[in-house]
Design a protein around this motif. Structure first.
Motif, mmCIF file in Angstrom:
data_model
loop_
_atom_site.group_PDB
_atom_site.id
_atom_site.type_symbol
_atom_site.label_atom_id
_atom_site.label_comp_id
_atom_site.label_asym_id
_atom_site.label_seq_id
_atom_site.Cartn_x
_atom_site.Cartn_y
_atom_site.Cartn_z
ATOM 1 N N GLN A 141 0.816 -1.206 0.000
ATOM 2 C CA GLN A 141 0.000 0.000 0.000
ATOM 3 C C GLN A 141 0.855 1.264 0.000
ATOM 4 N N ALA A 171 3.775 -0.147 4.259
ATOM 5 C CA ALA A 171 2.464 -0.690 4.634
ATOM 6 C C ALA A 171 2.006 -1.672 3.575
ATOM 7 N N THR A 226 -1.044 -5.110 2.850
ATOM 8 C CA THR A 226 -2.205 -5.884 3.288
ATOM 9 C C THR A 226 -2.103 -7.304 2.759
ATOM 10 N N TYR A 235 -3.602 -5.974 7.979
ATOM 11 C CA TYR A 235 -2.902 -4.751 7.604
ATOM 12 C C TYR A 235 -1.649 -4.615 8.456
ATOM 13 N N ARG A 243 1.799 -2.062 9.125
ATOM 14 C CA ARG A 243 2.609 -0.859 8.905
ATOM 15 C C ARG A 243 3.901 -1.069 9.676
ATOM 16 N N LYS A 245 -4.808 1.968 4.852
ATOM 17 C CA LYS A 245 -5.012 0.528 4.678
ATOM 18 C C LYS A 245 -5.601 0.202 3.306
#
Length: 843
Positions: free
Chosen positions: A235, A243, A245, A267, A269, A668
């Motif tokens: 992401q 980040a 997912t 998710y 990070r 996200k």
């Protein structure tokens, strides 16, 4: 046979034959008028990165606006190789074209094509070496086009030629973390370095984060395993964090032996430290895919939904025996009187795990449920399959509760992503009994007449913060454009009937809408003379009286509130609780002195259908829709709707202004906010560890920044402004910093605000009014090397120039020196001055 009987007999045979033929033709015609939703056909594109498949892309049959298609981001190494994988599903592909542009879409960087594929069954692979003109660690927009026999198919993502960002390390860590959540033979010590104090909800597998227990992260007692390949998507990739997912379908077997599936998304990070990986955020959501083969009813008066991550979209008729609900992207209907369950709308085939069917880039909004179980609903977003496959748009549907058919009544195509469309349409949608659909896009309320397919601008030039809708969206209130804080009239429309009511004040008073509590309107009245602007041009509306009135009759005053000392500032509504900021005038400006609340006790009244939770030893906290009536005894019958085939064109069109300033908050992989209020966007982004981009996909704010920034050196003030106050000198310092010249004092004397001056004198920059944000949120701009204007009182200002973990550096125009103060002291000073900030960035 007697000849006199021959003719009548022949006529009878002909009549019967004709009747049978007519019946067959009629029945065949009726059968052909309905069909099941057509299967997905478009190829799926993904990338092979370090041997792992990442960033699945789904096709569009129309070209989209590049700057509206911010999606995942694909890393490219030093070899500049892009390893593309195409699952064709039998679609013939003759060529793959790729086009790389700057993120704002204005500059073409690369345009090329390849026909060099390796083929294995329905899978094509192409290894593309990108030209050596991509800058390291700079994001670009990538559009792929598959040329087939029927039509070109378009795919969108971002690409970054990374150097030192270690995307592979983040990917491997996330996969390792994921695998440990299913490691039943481990004690959980792996998570010791990452899990915070267990202060979160320890009873819900629908939402899990780092504040939950290790047992929660490891699925507690639930015996489960992914049954689909992992859909991994980067992401964000930058020098502060990465980040990504991971999505998949999870499977369990209930105690009754029924297979149960869940749509799961994780998710991550992450930030790489000197010695270890830091998990800045980990969130996992799980939503049960409704299974009609399992136990549907409990005790004859509830529908078991199972594990859900949050609120459930549902509606019902007046007596509560016809219920519609949305679960995991599917719309279901239940008829309690006949114990009949209907699968009304779904892109998913039952137990079919085709990634195109399971793509969760659409929303379903229930508009109405009637006494026959008919449902009006709207589907908006990416269309996974069916006649609009590969399009983004809004479909208005009617489900006939007697015929069990779904008919599309109107279709509005869109050239932006699901995220942008969903964030805008998610704010307001309404369908009246008169077959009128209302929606708000780009500051305009549009109406769609389902009878004529005519679209109109119902209300134009809406200003964010100057309009609100009731909980049901039936009532909508606004003030005229350009009248913010100055209007003597407030408008209220009942969209069910089209009736407009006006509330008017006079004798030096002004009126402003504050929101709704349920269906009741909240508005405030102030003295026009009390509405003042601060030194940056921001207005304050000091409400002397707050009113709550019935929307059906605005003269029916339900509640009147007037502070005993001072005024009401901002108002927020959360459910049936109104929170009011109390303000007082202090040395010519308004300061916050407290808060008060009003609770609507009507919120406690009984309802015939409601959402409740219950417990389960394996799955823990579960959701169910309960109703006060009793379902018909016996086994629940299941029906699946058919789609009505329509011959006429149901498409409608809305002309939207592409140049409207918008800010988007991405978190996200989703768009959390879409609007023109930059301060609102930044606050939402800060709360959700997100980023803010504008309509050109340029970064406007992000949380990640260096831990300190040395103060800017070389700030100065134009000679023509040296005798003016610190507000003028602070603005002059910003202009001088960018190498511009001009007299700020002259422009202020002509009635311009500090913001107006910056807009005029820095035309190549986007000027950002960040009033209402915090000092900490300003450090993003300071970190980028620009000073930030900050009021310290009604008449004084400084420029923020640097920071550490505990200090704020600022340029003081009064002494022309750089000073410092504790961060907490800075918070207090700027807060008392109203948190008024101005910043800018290059267009």
């Amino acid at each position: 046979m007697n000849k006199k009987w021959i003719k009548p007999l022949v006529l009878a045979i002909v009549f019967i034959g004709s009747l049978v033929s007519f019946s067959l033709v009629t029945n065949k015609s009726q059968t052909d008028m309905t069909t099941s939703l057509a299967e997905a056909t478009l190829p799926v594109v993904s990338f092979s990165y370090q041997g792992t498949t990442v960033n699945e892309l789904f096709g569009y049959v129309n070209e989209m606006v590049d700057t509206n298609m911010r999606g995942n981001i694909t890393p490219v190494g030093d070899d500049r190789m892009l390893h593309i994988v195409v699952d064709t599903d039998g679609v013939e592909v003759s060529e793959l074209q790729y086009e790389i542009r700057s993120m704002d879409g204005t500059r073409l960087v690369v345009k090329n094509a390849t026909k060099d594929f390796s083929r294995s069954g329905n899978q094509l692979k192409a290894d593309v070496e990108l030209e050596n003109i991509l800058q390291d660690n700079e994001e670009y927009a990538l559009k792929l086009t598959l040329q087939g026999k029927k039509q070109p198919i378009y795919y969108y993502t971002r690409v970054i030629k990374e150097k030192g960002l270690d995307a592979d390390k983040y990917l491997n860590f996330a996969l390792d973390f994921h695998s440990h959540t299913f490691a039943r033979d481990e004690d959980g010590s792996y998570f010791a370095n990452y899990v915070e104090n267990a202060t979160g909800d320890a009873t819900n597998l629908g939402y899990v984060d780092l504040t939950c227990t290790v047992r929660q992260i490891k699925w507690r007692n639930l015996i489960c395993n992914p049954v689909t390949p992992l859909d991994i998507a980067f992401q964000e990739i930058n020098d502060d964090y990465t980040a990504l997912t991971i999505r998949y379908i999870l499977s369990t077997v209930t105690s009754d032996g029924v297979n149960q599936y869940y749509d799961v998304e994780e998710y991550y990070r992450l930030r790489q430290g000197a010695k270890q990986m830091y998990v800045l955020d980990y969130e996992r959501t799980a939503e049960e895919i409704f299974n009609p083969e399992g136990t549907i009813l409990s005790g004859g008066n509830s529908i078991q939904l199972g594990i859900t991550p949050g609120d459930v979209e549902y509606d019902y008729n007046e007596v509560g025996n016809r219920i519609a609900f949305v679960q995991a992207g599917e719309l279901w209907g239940y008829d309690a009187s006949n114990n009949l369950l209907s699968k009304i709308f779904s892109f998913r085939e039952q137990e079919d795990f085709d990634p195109r069917d399971n793509l969760n880039q659409h929303d379903i909004k229930i508009m109405n449920v009637d006494e026959a179980g008919s449902v009006d609903f709207i589907v908006f977003g990416y269309m996974n399959r069916g006649k609009h496959e590969g399009e983004v748009g809004l479909s208005v549907f009617h489900y006939d509760g007697l015929a069990r058919t779904v008919e599309e009544e109107a279709y509005l195509p869109c050239n932006s992503s699901y995220g942008i469309l969903g964030s805008e349409l998610g704010q307001f949608l309404y369908e009246s009994d008169g077959r009128m659909v209302y929606l708000v896009l780009n500051h305009t309320m549009y109406s769609i007449d389902l009878n004529t397919k005519e679209t109109k601008e119902a209300i134009s030039d809406l200003t964010e913060g100057d309009y609100f809708a009731s909980v049901s969206n039936r009532y909508f209130t606004w003030i005229d454009a350009g009248k913010t804080y100055q209007s003597e009239t407030l408008h209220l429309i009942d969209l069910s009937s089209g009736k407009i009511s006006d509330i008017t004040v006079g004798n030096g008073e002004v009126i402003r809408p504050m929101g709704f509590i349920g269906e009741d309107l909240i508005y405030g009245v102030a003295n026009a003379s009390d509405v003042v602007k601060d030194a940056a041009g921001n207005a304050v509306f000091p409400t002397k009286k707050l009113y709550i009135v019935g929307s059906e009759n605005t003269k029916d005053i339900l509640k009147e509130y007037a502070p005993s000392d001072g005024y009401v500032g901002t108002v927020t509504v959360d459910g049936y609780l109104i929170s009011m900021q109390l303000i007082q005038r202090n040395e010519g400006q308004f300061v916050v002195v407290g808060e008060n609340q009003i609770m609507n006790k009507e919120a406690d009244k009984d309802t015939v259908v409601y959402l409740k939770s219950y417990g389960d030893q394996e799955r823990q906290k579960l959701s169910q829709i309960a109703f006060t009536g009793q379902a018909k005894a016996g086994k629940t019958k299941l029906v699946t709707s058919k789609e009505v085939i329509t011959q006429d064109n149901r498409a409608v069109e809305i002309q939207r202004d592409p140049d409207v300033t918008r800010y988007y908050v991405y978190a996200k992989g989703d768009v959390l906010y879409s609007g023109d209020q930059i301060a609102t966007a930044i606050r939402k982004a800060n709360e959700n560890n997100a980023i803010v981009v504008n309509q050109k996909q340029q970064y406007v704010w992000q949380q990640g920044r260096s831990v300190y920034k040395d103060p800017l050196n070389g700030l100065s003030v134009a000679a023509s402004d040296l005798e003016s106050g610190t507000i003028v000198q602070a603005i002059s310092g910003m202009i001088q910093w960018e190498g511009k010249t001009g007299s700020v004092s002259d422009m202020i004397a002509q009635g311009n605000s500090p913001e107006d001056v910056l807009v005029t004198m820095l035309p190549e920059y986007e000027i950002l009014n960040l009033s209402g944000c915090s000092v900490d949120e300003m450090f993003y701009y300071v970190n980028n090397g620009t000073p930030v204007f900050a009021l310290t009182s009604q008449d004084t200002a400084v420029l923020l120039t640097g920071y550490t973990s505990s200090l704020v550096y600022y340029y003081d125009p009064a002494t022309h020196t750089t000073q410092k103060m504790a961060t907490q002291d800075a918070n207090n000073i700027f807060s008392q001055a109203g948190n008024v900030f101005l910043a800018y960035q290059k267009n």
